[in-house]
Design a protein around this motif. Structure first.
Motif, PDB file in Angstrom:
ATOM      1  N   UNK A  29       0.827  -1.205   0.000  1.00 20.39           N
ATOM      2  CA  UNK A  29       0.000   0.000   0.000  1.00 20.39           C
ATOM      3  C   UNK A  29       0.863   1.258   0.000  1.00 20.39           C
ATOM      4  N   UNK A  30       1.920   1.278   0.794  1.00 24.23           N
ATOM      5  CA  UNK A  30       2.786   2.447   0.865  1.00 24.23           C
ATOM      6  C   UNK A  30       3.604   2.620  -0.411  1.00 24.23           C
ATOM      7  N   UNK A  31       4.034   1.516  -1.013  1.00 22.46           N
ATOM      8  CA  UNK A  31       4.759   1.609  -2.274  1.00 22.46           C
ATOM      9  C   UNK A  31       3.870   2.154  -3.392  1.00 22.46           C
ATOM     10  N   UNK A  32       2.619   1.717  -3.429  1.00 25.15           N
ATOM     11  CA  UNK A  32       1.686   2.242  -4.427  1.00 25.15           C
ATOM     12  C   UNK A  32       1.416   3.728  -4.203  1.00 25.15           C
ATOM     13  N   UNK A  47       2.292   6.680  -6.890  1.00 24.04           N
ATOM     14  CA  UNK A  47       1.061   7.063  -7.575  1.00 24.04           C
ATOM     15  C   UNK A  47       1.166   8.406  -8.271  1.00 24.04           C
ATOM     16  N   UNK A  48       2.042   9.246  -7.837  1.00 28.63           N
ATOM     17  CA  UNK A  48       2.175  10.550  -8.470  1.00 28.63           C
ATOM     18  C   UNK A  48       2.747  10.426  -9.874  1.00 28.63           C
ATOM     19  N   UNK A  49       3.448   9.349 -10.155  1.00 28.72           N
ATOM     20  CA  UNK A  49       4.080   9.157 -11.451  1.00 28.72           C
ATOM     21  C   UNK A  49       3.191   8.424 -12.445  1.00 28.72           C
ATOM     22  N   UNK A  50       2.033   7.922 -12.027  1.00 26.52           N
ATOM     23  CA  UNK A  50       1.187   7.132 -12.907  1.00 26.52           C
ATOM     24  C   UNK A  50       0.460   7.983 -13.941  1.00 26.52           C
ATOM     25  N   UNK A  51       0.027   9.164 -13.573  1.00 25.70           N
ATOM     26  CA  UNK A  51      -0.681  10.030 -14.514  1.00 25.70           C
ATOM     27  C   UNK A  51       0.323  10.812 -15.346  1.00 25.70           C
ATOM     28  N   UNK A  52       0.087  10.793 -16.625  1.00 28.71           N
ATOM     29  CA  UNK A  52       0.955  11.550 -17.516  1.00 28.71           C
ATOM     30  C   UNK A  52       0.273  12.865 -17.860  1.00 28.71           C
ATOM     31  N   UNK A  53       0.454  13.853 -17.018  1.00 27.05           N
ATOM     32  CA  UNK A  53      -0.099  15.168 -17.291  1.00 27.05           C
ATOM     33  C   UNK A  53       0.839  15.907 -18.229  1.00 27.05           C
TER      34      UNK A  53
END
Length: 56
Positions: A39-42, A46-52
């Motif tokens: 859970x902590x690793x995800x 998680x900030x890097x998953x979206x490609x804004x």
């Protein structure tokens, strides 16, 4: 039953000390519990998953 100011101050300082020590121990145990690693690793990644991309 009357309490003196110094008695109440001693009690509140002692209670506060043990409360904070206990709370710190609980937080550390929760943080380093093996089942929470995924859970902590995800959450950390998680900030890097979206490609804004910037708006044009």
């Amino acid at each position: 039953m009357s309490f003196e100011h110094e008695t109440l101050v001693w009690f509140s300082k002692s209670y506060g000390l043990f409360y904070l020590l206990g709370l710190s121990a609980i937080v550390l145990i929760y943080t380093y519990w093996p089942t929470n690693k995924k859970r902590f690793d995800e959450a950390a990644g998680s900030i890097f998953y979206d490609e804004d991309k910037p708006c044009r």
